[in-house]
Design a protein around this motif. Structure first.
Motif, short mmCIF file in Angstrom:
data_model
loop_
_atom_site.label_atom_id
_atom_site.label_comp_id
_atom_site.label_asym_id
_atom_site.label_seq_id
_atom_site.Cartn_x
_atom_site.Cartn_y
_atom_site.Cartn_z
N ALA A 105 0.67 -1.38 0.05
CA ALA A 105 0.27 -0.05 -0.05
C ALA A 105 0.79 1.13 -0.07
CB ALA A 105 -0.78 -0.02 1.21
N ALA A 106 1.89 1.31 0.84
CA ALA A 106 2.78 2.39 0.92
C ALA A 106 3.48 2.40 -0.65
CB ALA A 106 3.89 2.41 2.08
N GLU A 107 4.15 1.57 -1.05
CA GLU A 107 4.81 1.72 -2.45
C GLU A 107 3.89 2.22 -3.36
OE1 GLU A 107 7.80 -1.10 -4.86
OE2 GLU A 107 5.89 -2.17 -4.65
N GLU A 108 2.74 1.75 -3.47
CA GLU A 108 1.63 2.04 -4.37
C GLU A 108 1.53 3.67 -4.25
OE1 GLU A 108 -3.27 1.19 -5.51
OE2 GLU A 108 -1.94 -0.23 -4.92
N ALA A 109 1.26 4.10 -3.14
CA ALA A 109 0.79 5.46 -2.87
C ALA A 109 2.18 6.44 -3.12
CB ALA A 109 0.49 5.91 -1.33
N LEU A 110 3.27 5.84 -2.90
CA LEU A 110 4.21 6.77 -3.24
C LEU A 110 4.80 6.81 -4.60
CD1 LEU A 110 6.65 5.43 -0.15
CD2 LEU A 110 5.47 7.58 -0.43
N ASN A 111 4.39 5.60 -5.14
CA ASN A 111 4.62 5.63 -6.98
C ASN A 111 3.53 6.52 -7.72
OD1 ASN A 111 7.08 4.00 -7.06
ND2 ASN A 111 5.90 2.42 -6.77
N GLU A 112 2.22 6.39 -7.12
CA GLU A 112 1.37 7.26 -7.69
C GLU A 112 1.61 8.65 -7.43
OE1 GLU A 112 -2.67 6.25 -6.05
OE2 GLU A 112 -2.73 4.43 -7.30
N THR A 113 2.12 9.28 -6.17
CA THR A 113 2.33 10.53 -6.05
C THR A 113 3.87 10.96 -6.71
OG1 THR A 113 3.04 9.97 -3.99
CG2 THR A 113 0.73 10.77 -4.18
N GLY A 114 4.30 10.17 -7.11
CA GLY A 114 5.72 10.54 -7.76
C GLY A 114 6.92 10.55 -6.94
N ILE A 115 6.84 10.25 -5.62
CA ILE A 115 7.94 10.69 -4.76
C ILE A 115 8.50 9.48 -4.16
CG2 ILE A 115 6.82 12.72 -3.98
CD1 ILE A 115 5.98 11.33 -1.38
N ALA A 116 8.41 8.14 -4.61
CA ALA A 116 9.04 6.94 -4.25
C ALA A 116 10.41 7.07 -4.47
CB ALA A 116 8.58 5.78 -4.90
N SER A 117 10.85 7.86 -5.79
CA SER A 117 12.59 7.66 -5.75
C SER A 117 13.17 8.50 -4.66
CB SER A 117 12.77 8.43 -7.25
OG SER A 117 12.07 9.60 -7.47
N TYR A 118 12.66 9.49 -3.99
CA TYR A 118 13.45 10.27 -2.90
C TYR A 118 13.84 9.56 -1.90
CZ TYR A 118 11.81 14.36 -5.58
OH TYR A 118 11.35 15.38 -6.34
N PHE A 119 13.49 8.16 -1.71
CA PHE A 119 13.72 7.49 -0.66
C PHE A 119 14.55 6.29 -0.80
CE2 PHE A 119 9.79 9.72 0.02
CZ PHE A 119 10.12 10.22 1.24
#
Length: 210
Positions: A105-119
């Motif tokens: 759920a966390a990965e999906e939300a971070l990818n949807e909002t485009g910020i996953a790559s910051y972490f």
């Protein structure tokens, strides 16, 4: 993550009610338990520690929780200034997400909002032995950098359970739009309270300067 970087619509009241009802149906808690006064993580850990707990029952609980999380995280939007602040932070620090949510759920939300790559890493409940307010997740993250001193770490969160995890994990805590009464009631003393994510950059600079 929720209400710090993302404005999700997770229905925590419904989550707590579902957990409570499952525990009542299986004789883990009394029907008179005032479940509204507990956090979802507290209700979860109450069940996990119970003698009546089985692998099947725990899985049923996680299935119910994950379904509510996924529904609430879908279509989540970013907090104001999240991207510009993350851009600045990424240039100066290593960043980790610590969430009681399921990894998926966390990965999906971070990818949807485009910020996953910051972490550098998403640390979800699968990596914890016990959910926040336990410091289990803090210990896990610190174990990734065993040579780093405790002073190198700072946690940012919106709730007292974030602050309690940070305090018990011996790392500094900054409260974003946190409820001061809840913090005080639970023995949490943040290094600073901020209302806007852009304030975080100033606070961290001040901390570095001593």
């Amino acid at each position: 993550m929720d209400n710090t970087l993302l404005q999700s619509r997770i229905n925590f009241a419904e989550m707590k009610r579902a957990i409570f009802q499952l525990w009542v149906d299986n004789g883990i808690v009394s029907p008179t338990l005032e479940w509204e006064k507990h956090t979802a993580s507290q209700l979860i850990e109450t069940g996990r520690k119970a003698e009546q707990m089985t692998r099947e029952l725990e899985q049923a609980m996680w299935d119910a929780v994950t379904a509510i999380e996924k529904e609430g995280m879908h279509g989540a939007v970013l907090e104001q200034h999240a991207v510009e602040v993350l851009e600045e932070l990424k240039n100066r620090y290593q960043l980790y997400i610590l969430t009681n949510n399921a990894y998926a759920a966390a990965e999906e939300a971070l990818n949807e909002t485009g910020i996953a790559s910051y972490f550098d890493e998403i640390v979800a409940r699968e990596q914890m032995t016990t959910l926040k307010p336990s410091p289990s997740g803090i210990h896990y993250i610190r174990s990734r950098k065993p040579d780093w001193p405790v002073s190198a770490w700072t946690m940012i969160g919106d709730s007292w359970i974030d602050g309690k995890a940070a305090c018990d994990g011996q790392v500094a805590f900054i409260a974003y739009q946190g409820n001061e009464q809840d913090m005080e009631r639970n023995g949490v003393v943040p290094r600073a309270y901020i209302r806007d994510l852009k304030e975080l950059l100033t606070v961290l600079e001040m901390c570095e300067q001593g």
